[in-house]
Design a protein around this motif. Sequence first.
Motif: not given
Length: 468
Positions: A35-37, A39-42, A77, A82, A85, A88
């Motif tokens: 998860v990016d810092w 919280g936008k990308l997983r 991180n 992103g 990361i 997905a």
Amino acid sequence: MPASPAIDPAALTALKAAAGADWTDDADLMAPRLVDWRGKLRGATPLMLMPRDTAALAGMVTVAAAHRIPLVPQGGNTGLVGGGIPPADGSAVLVNLSRLNRIRSLDAAGQLVTAEAAVILADLHAAAEAVGLMFPLSLGAKGSATLGGLAATNAGGVQVLRHGTMRALVAGIEAVLPDGSIVNGLSGLVKDNTGPNLAQLLVGAEGTLGIITALTLKLVPQPRHRAVGWAGVASPHAALALLQGLQTLSGGQVESFELMPADGVALSAAFLGQAPPLAGAHAWQILVELAGPQPLAELLAEGLAAADDAVIAQSEGQARALWRLREELPLAERREGPAVHHDIAVPVSRLPDFALSATAAVEAAFPGGRVIAFGHLGDGNLHFNVRAPRGEGPDAGAAWVAARGAGVTRLVHDLVAAAGGSISAEHGIGVLKRADLARLGDPARLAALKAIKHALDPQDIMNPGKLY
């Protein structure tokens, strides 16, 4: 986490064998790294490699190349676009560099330090300070950002005005290339005319041309004196004039010069529970630091006499308090509510006009949106953020950002391009800015970058889907 069908299970088995004990597929251990810092990308990955040294990583990359396994390197991180990361769909293996965390040598006489990629910036600061030197790059994430990531994204920060970005501070690099070969370039030679500088090619490449494992970095003497002040001005134009006057007066000893709007200062002060530094109302405010071999407080006071109002820190504690107001502004802004964030740069001489005209254009195009533009005036870098309308609750604010964010960013980036600027001043391109780079970037330059990428990484296994 089961292996993705995009990666052949036999290939993963071979990669595990090459890694020995230096891997994990434990979902709980990998989860924080996916998860990016913001919280936008997983992302997802079937495997996380954890090399203990450069030779071990080279062995892993050699096997990955043989089996065409994509690799995503990751440091602290703390990136915002992103770049660290994995996709997905689980189609790439994550390379966690956290074990490469040694300071290998510190050459005080040569003012050089050789440190591995996962050394944390704050730890490097402490090591340099212990021998009377300084690594002149600092930023808000210094307690977690790592040197490899800072180089891979060509990070900036608050001292770029005087010392340059990470690119200017890199004297050498050790890296593993996409075929598993190791570039040994840590000598730190000041003069070396044996062809193009490969180290500088890797700086800013976001791990797409190879994985940086160690760096030789330039240090500077620790200044004997510094002076920190805060000033209020009526406009960004007045701020730029103040900077130019201070540069002339001090002979180039301006270490940092930060520009903030009044509402940003109020946000940060409220977040910290303290009063703003200036009693009066000032549309724009400035944090400035001078550093040098002689006492500088009187010189700073003379330079700030042209401001509408100013205060000079009288102690180290007061200086830290002023700096904290600036450093906590991004967090204070995020706590207030959702926003669309932009990290942009324009030529320094155009920044005052851009800050005002772009704010007016964006707020007219998106009624209710509130621009907060702050950053490093001396190097042309603005954090140009557009907040949801005032009074929106978290859910409504998030909905406003979700519905309008892409349009806001497109307009901001169009305005930046028209001003001859860059859509990424400090944080890189990653995945979040790829489309706009392709849309707005110089075609010849982009073609050259892609050709370099293909030459070094013809199988596209190094951080695929990022930057290019």
